[in-house]
Design a protein around this motif. Structure first.
Motif, PDB file in Angstrom:
ATOM      1  N   VAL A  44       6.455   2.895  15.011  1.00 14.58           N
ATOM      2  CA  VAL A  44       7.502   3.296  14.068  1.00 14.58           C
ATOM      3  C   VAL A  44       6.830   4.036  12.933  1.00 14.58           C
ATOM      4  N   LEU A  45       7.611   4.746  12.188  1.00 14.57           N
ATOM      5  CA  LEU A  45       7.077   5.486  11.053  1.00 14.57           C
ATOM      6  C   LEU A  45       7.091   4.617   9.809  1.00 14.57           C
ATOM      7  N   CYS A  46       6.001   4.751   8.988  1.00 12.29           N
ATOM      8  CA  CYS A  46       5.920   4.025   7.711  1.00 12.29           C
ATOM      9  C   CYS A  46       7.062   4.464   6.806  1.00 12.29           C
ATOM     10  N   ALA A  47       7.701   3.519   6.161  1.00 11.39           N
ATOM     11  CA  ALA A  47       8.856   3.824   5.334  1.00 11.39           C
ATOM     12  C   ALA A  47       8.493   4.662   4.125  1.00 11.39           C
ATOM     13  N   ASP A  48       7.218   4.673   3.705  1.00 14.09           N
ATOM     14  CA  ASP A  48       6.816   5.437   2.515  1.00 14.09           C
ATOM     15  C   ASP A  48       6.125   6.744   2.860  1.00 14.09           C
ATOM     16  N   CYS A  49       5.098   6.690   3.703  1.00 14.66           N
ATOM     17  CA  CYS A  49       4.308   7.888   3.958  1.00 14.66           C
ATOM     18  C   CYS A  49       4.591   8.506   5.317  1.00 14.66           C
ATOM     19  N   GLY A  50       5.335   7.843   6.207  1.00 19.45           N
ATOM     20  CA  GLY A  50       5.674   8.400   7.510  1.00 19.45           C
ATOM     21  C   GLY A  50       4.576   8.323   8.535  1.00 19.45           C
ATOM     22  N   THR A  51       3.537   7.573   8.314  1.00 13.92           N
ATOM     23  CA  THR A  51       2.448   7.431   9.282  1.00 13.92           C
ATOM     24  C   THR A  51       2.888   6.534  10.431  1.00 13.92           C
ATOM     25  N   PRO A  52       2.620   6.916  11.699  1.00 12.71           N
ATOM     26  CA  PRO A  52       2.991   6.037  12.826  1.00 12.71           C
ATOM     27  C   PRO A  52       2.185   4.737  12.783  1.00 12.71           C
ATOM     28  N   ILE A  53       2.882   3.632  12.821  1.00 15.04           N
ATOM     29  CA  ILE A  53       2.242   2.315  12.783  1.00 15.04           C
ATOM     30  C   ILE A  53       2.941   1.411  13.762  1.00 15.04           C
ATOM     31  N   GLU A  54       2.251   0.296  14.096  1.00 16.58           N
ATOM     32  CA  GLU A  54       2.907  -0.730  14.900  1.00 16.58           C
ATOM     33  C   GLU A  54       3.962  -1.426  14.055  1.00 16.58           C
ATOM     34  N   PRO A  55       5.027  -1.838  14.647  1.00 14.49           N
ATOM     35  CA  PRO A  55       6.105  -2.434  13.851  1.00 14.49           C
ATOM     36  C   PRO A  55       5.658  -3.730  13.176  1.00 14.49           C
ATOM     37  N   ASN A  56       6.076  -3.925  11.936  1.00 14.91           N
ATOM     38  CA  ASN A  56       5.863  -5.174  11.211  1.00 14.91           C
ATOM     39  C   ASN A  56       7.087  -5.461  10.369  1.00 14.91           C
ATOM     40  N   SER A  57       7.080  -6.601   9.732  1.00 14.74           N
ATOM     41  CA  SER A  57       8.271  -7.010   8.988  1.00 14.74           C
ATOM     42  C   SER A  57       8.533  -6.136   7.782  1.00 14.74           C
ATOM     43  N   ALA A  58       7.494  -5.477   7.246  1.00 14.28           N
ATOM     44  CA  ALA A  58       7.688  -4.633   6.062  1.00 14.28           C
ATOM     45  C   ALA A  58       7.869  -3.176   6.422  1.00 14.28           C
ATOM     46  N   ASN A  59       7.530  -2.776   7.697  1.00 14.94           N
ATOM     47  CA  ASN A  59       7.564  -1.380   8.111  1.00 14.94           C
ATOM     48  C   ASN A  59       6.768  -0.493   7.169  1.00 14.94           C
ATOM     49  N   LEU A  60       5.623  -1.004   6.729  1.00 17.31           N
ATOM     50  CA  LEU A  60       4.736  -0.256   5.836  1.00 17.31           C
ATOM     51  C   LEU A  60       3.333  -0.294   6.416  1.00 17.31           C
ATOM     52  N   CYS A  61       2.593   0.788   6.206  1.00 15.19           N
ATOM     53  CA  CYS A  61       1.182   0.807   6.606  1.00 15.19           C
ATOM     54  C   CYS A  61       0.364  -0.020   5.608  1.00 15.19           C
ATOM     55  N   ILE A  62      -0.928  -0.220   5.949  1.00 16.27           N
ATOM     56  CA  ILE A  62      -1.787  -1.058   5.110  1.00 16.27           C
ATOM     57  C   ILE A  62      -1.956  -0.443   3.732  1.00 16.27           C
ATOM     58  N   ALA A  63      -2.152   0.872   3.663  1.00 15.28           N
ATOM     59  CA  ALA A  63      -2.361   1.528   2.368  1.00 15.28           C
ATOM     60  C   ALA A  63      -1.122   1.413   1.487  1.00 15.28           C
ATOM     61  N   CYS A  64       0.027   1.659   2.062  1.00 10.31           N
ATOM     62  CA  CYS A  64       1.255   1.562   1.266  1.00 10.31           C
ATOM     63  C   CYS A  64       1.561   0.112   0.917  1.00 10.31           C
ATOM     64  N   LEU A  65       1.199  -0.812   1.809  1.00  2.00           N
ATOM     65  CA  LEU A  65       1.435  -2.225   1.519  1.00  2.00           C
ATOM     66  C   LEU A  65       0.599  -2.682   0.319  1.00  2.00           C
ATOM     67  N   ARG A  66      -0.653  -2.219   0.247  1.00  2.00           N
ATOM     68  CA  ARG A  66      -1.493  -2.580  -0.897  1.00  2.00           C
ATOM     69  C   ARG A  66      -0.975  -1.947  -2.188  1.00  2.00           C
ATOM     70  N   ASN A  67      -0.439  -0.749  -2.089  1.00  2.00           N
ATOM     71  CA  ASN A  67       0.089  -0.115  -3.297  1.00  2.00           C
ATOM     72  C   ASN A  67       1.404  -0.747  -3.740  1.00  2.00           C
ATOM     73  N   THR A  68       2.119  -1.353  -2.819  1.00  2.00           N
ATOM     74  CA  THR A  68       3.418  -1.928  -3.153  1.00  2.00           C
ATOM     75  C   THR A  68       3.310  -3.369  -3.605  1.00  2.00           C
ATOM     76  N   VAL A  69       2.444  -4.166  -2.922  1.00  2.00           N
ATOM     77  CA  VAL A  69       2.340  -5.603  -3.185  1.00  2.00           C
ATOM     78  C   VAL A  69       0.980  -5.886  -3.811  1.00  2.00           C
ATOM     79  N   ASP A  70       0.985  -6.628  -4.899  1.00  2.00           N
ATOM     80  CA  ASP A  70      -0.250  -7.060  -5.576  1.00  2.00           C
ATOM     81  C   ASP A  70      -0.332  -8.583  -5.479  1.00  2.00           C
TER      82      ASP A  70
END
Length: 580
Positions: free
Chosen positions: A12-38
């Motif tokens: 699926v595509l990352c909800a923020d940057c559009g990078t193809p990633i495996e599906p997860n509960s947040a639909n975010l890649c690792i980089a966007c997940l770190r920028n979103t969650v602290d």
């Protein structure tokens, strides 16, 4: 052939940057997940830690003060307990980031993990800075307020020397028994230890009872009483008396007590002091271990002390047996090693200066050796137990230990040092560095004879050198070779203990030694007469071959030396902390 379907991964595509990633509960890649969650949110990035400069201890939550070194595991544990919010995350790693020791800043790098979404674990690394706040712990506050101690231990020994307390000081240092002591004062016949808690004083009394033959008495003084709550405040004092018998002392056991001790000969020598007295009959090798509880039921004094020893010269020795441990029974023929002593005895009516005696030192004595012993044929003792002995069973001479006069004549520099308790005699808190390099609590009172104290200390150092078993129970530390010590003629004492480093001669002695060394180099070994007409004296005495030298493997590292700064005013010694 069985058909195996191929599993095609779905992306699926990352909800923020559009990078193809495996599906997860947040639909975010690792980089966007770190920028979103602290995951470090809720954990402070800066905190403070309390440090007492008087006792070098840190405040450990909730209210305990712990002594620990910089970048130690104990200090790291204190720093982690100061942080709030660590219970909500998983701590993976923690380590110190180096900072200047005087910066009053401690930085810790942490690695934590946390599950941010279902089956989604995030790991993050961050740093926490601690500001070191200086203050006083409650113990040092009471000490600064004067007379705020709650318990004291008064250690006394009614003898005319300090060698017992010098050895006791080293035992205390080795077992770290003084860690709870807030102050030490020197008294007439011993030392006073002061504590904030009664349990610490009881612990010191138990330690003293384990290493020396003592008896303890306790007393308490009422300070105040609260009639409403029924509570009272007391001061507790424990009097600890050490048996007035030391190593190498001659004792005469009362007849009744000697019969109870396996019928030993009353005239014995004390060979070792621990929580009991080890006595030996030098004529039969019959030994007995006298517990402190048995001794204090019916105490007896010493007949002669180490200050009464006389040097004798071995003319002939013949081992006769039996052998018990390191002792061998032998018949010896001795005479006075000092002509002055022989002249004094002759003036008192002595006609024969050659004595025949039986000794327990047959394993180490050879003709020509020098030994220390007690001369009983010309002695007059005021002792009831000694008067009951048959005169025919009293030997003329009792040999105690072998001595090395040639070793003492040579001005040798010791390659070892002793640490000191180093708490001042006054009620002034000491820093952590002073606890290692201070002068100690002995010999500081103005009423004491300083020369006598230094003489006792020198005798204690010689006992350590000549007795491997005695120095095996304490810690000896390596001493760096001083510049002046390697120069012929320099008189520098490298042994430090209750009075710290003692340098004889001062700046003039060091400069004179360097000058003598330069003159010897100019002479280049062409003769005894050096340039400028100075004569260098050489000692013809041979060294004692069987002297028990202190090997390097017996010495420990970790002693901070006193630095000698030649350009200091007057050439005096200064601490390393003062040298920039």
């Amino acid at each position: 052939m069985e058909y195996v379907p191929t599993v095609v991964p779905h992306y699926v595509l990352c909800a923020d940057c559009g990078t193809p990633i495996e599906p997860n509960s947040a639909n975010l890649c690792i980089a966007c997940l770190r920028n979103t969650v602290d995951i470090t949110e809720g954990i402070p990035k800066q905190s403070s830690i309390n440090f007492c400069r008087n006792c070098s201890r840190y405040l450990s939550p909730p209210q305990s003060w712990v002594s620990c070194e910089l970048e130690s595991r104990e200090l790291l544990s204190i720093c982690l307990r100061k942080l709030r919010g660590l219970a909500k995350v998983r701590l993976i790693d923690a380590s110190f980031v180096w900072t200047e020791p005087h910066s009053k800043r401690i930085r810790v790098k942490l690695s934590i993990q946390k599950e941010v979404f279902t089956s989604t674990i995030l790991q993050q690394i961050f740093e926490v800075e601690y500001i070191v706040s200086h203050g006083q712990c409650p113990d040092c506050t009471r000490l600064a307020a004067k007379n705020m101690w709650k318990a004291s231990v008064q250690v006394r020994q009614k003898v005319n020397h300090k060698r017992t307390f010098l050895f006791l000081e080293q035992l205390i240092l080795r077992h770290n028994a003084h860690k709870d002591t807030v102050s030490i004062k020197e008294a007439k016949d011993g030392l006073d230890f002061f504590y904030v808690q009664r349990s610490h004083a009881i612990k010191m009394c138990e330690f003293l009872a384990a290493v020396t033959p003592v008896r303890t008495k306790g007393s308490e003084q009422l300070l105040s009483t609260d009639t409403h709550s029924g509570t009272s405040s007391y001061k507790f004092t424990y009097s600890v008396e050490i048996a007035p018998i030391c190593k190498d002392d001659l004792v005469c056991i009362p007849i009744k007590q000697a019969r109870a001790l396996s019928n030993i000969n009353p005239l014995t020598i004390c060979t070792r002091i621990s929580n009991s007295l080890q006595l030996i009959d030098p004529t039969t090798l019959h030994s007995v271990d006298l517990p402190s509880t048995v001794y204090w039921r019916d105490p007896f004094p010493t007949l002669a002390a180490a200050s009464d020893l006389i040097e004798f010269l071995i003319l002939d020795v013949e081992p006769t047996g039996p052998t018990r441990g390191k002792y061998v029974l032998a018949d010896a023929q001795v005479t006075f090693a000092n002509s002055t002593t022989q002249h004094e005895v002759s003036d008192e009516g002595g006609r024969d200066s050659i004595f025949h005696t039986r000794t327990h030192l047959g394993a180490i004595l050879q003709p020509g050796d020098t030994v220390l012993g007690y001369l009983l044929s010309r002695a007059n003792f005021n002792n009831d137990a000694f008067e009951t002995l048959e005169p025919s069973r009293i030997p003329d001479v009792i040999l105690v230990k072998k001595t090395y006069p040639n070793r003492r004549k040579k001005n040798r520099t010791r390659n070892w040092k002793l640490k000191s308790i180093a708490i001042e005699a006054e009620d002034v808190p000491s820093t952590g560095a002073d606890k290692v390099q201070g002068r100690g609590a002995f010999g500081r009172r103005g009423g004491l004879d300083q020369q006598k104290v230094e003489k006792d200390y020198e005798m204690f150092l010689r006992e350590l050198e000549e007795d491997p078993e005695l120095r095996g129970s304490i810690n000896l530390y390596k001493a760096a070779t001083a510049t002046a010590a390697a120069v012929p003629g320099a008189d520098v004492s490298m042994s430090s203990g209750a009075w710290g480093t003692n340098t004889s001669g001062g700046a003039k002695g060091r400069r004179g030694a360097k000058k003598a060394f330069a003159m010897e180099v100019e002479d280049d070994g062409m003769g005894e007469e050096a340039a400028g007409g100075a004569t260098i004296e050489e000692t013809d005495d041979e060294d004692d071959e069987d002297f028990p030298d202190i090997e390097l493997d017996e010495l420990l590292d970790g002693f901070n030396e006193m630095a000698v700064k030649d350009d200091a005013p007057g050439g005096e010694e200064v601490d390393e902390d003062d040298v920039e």
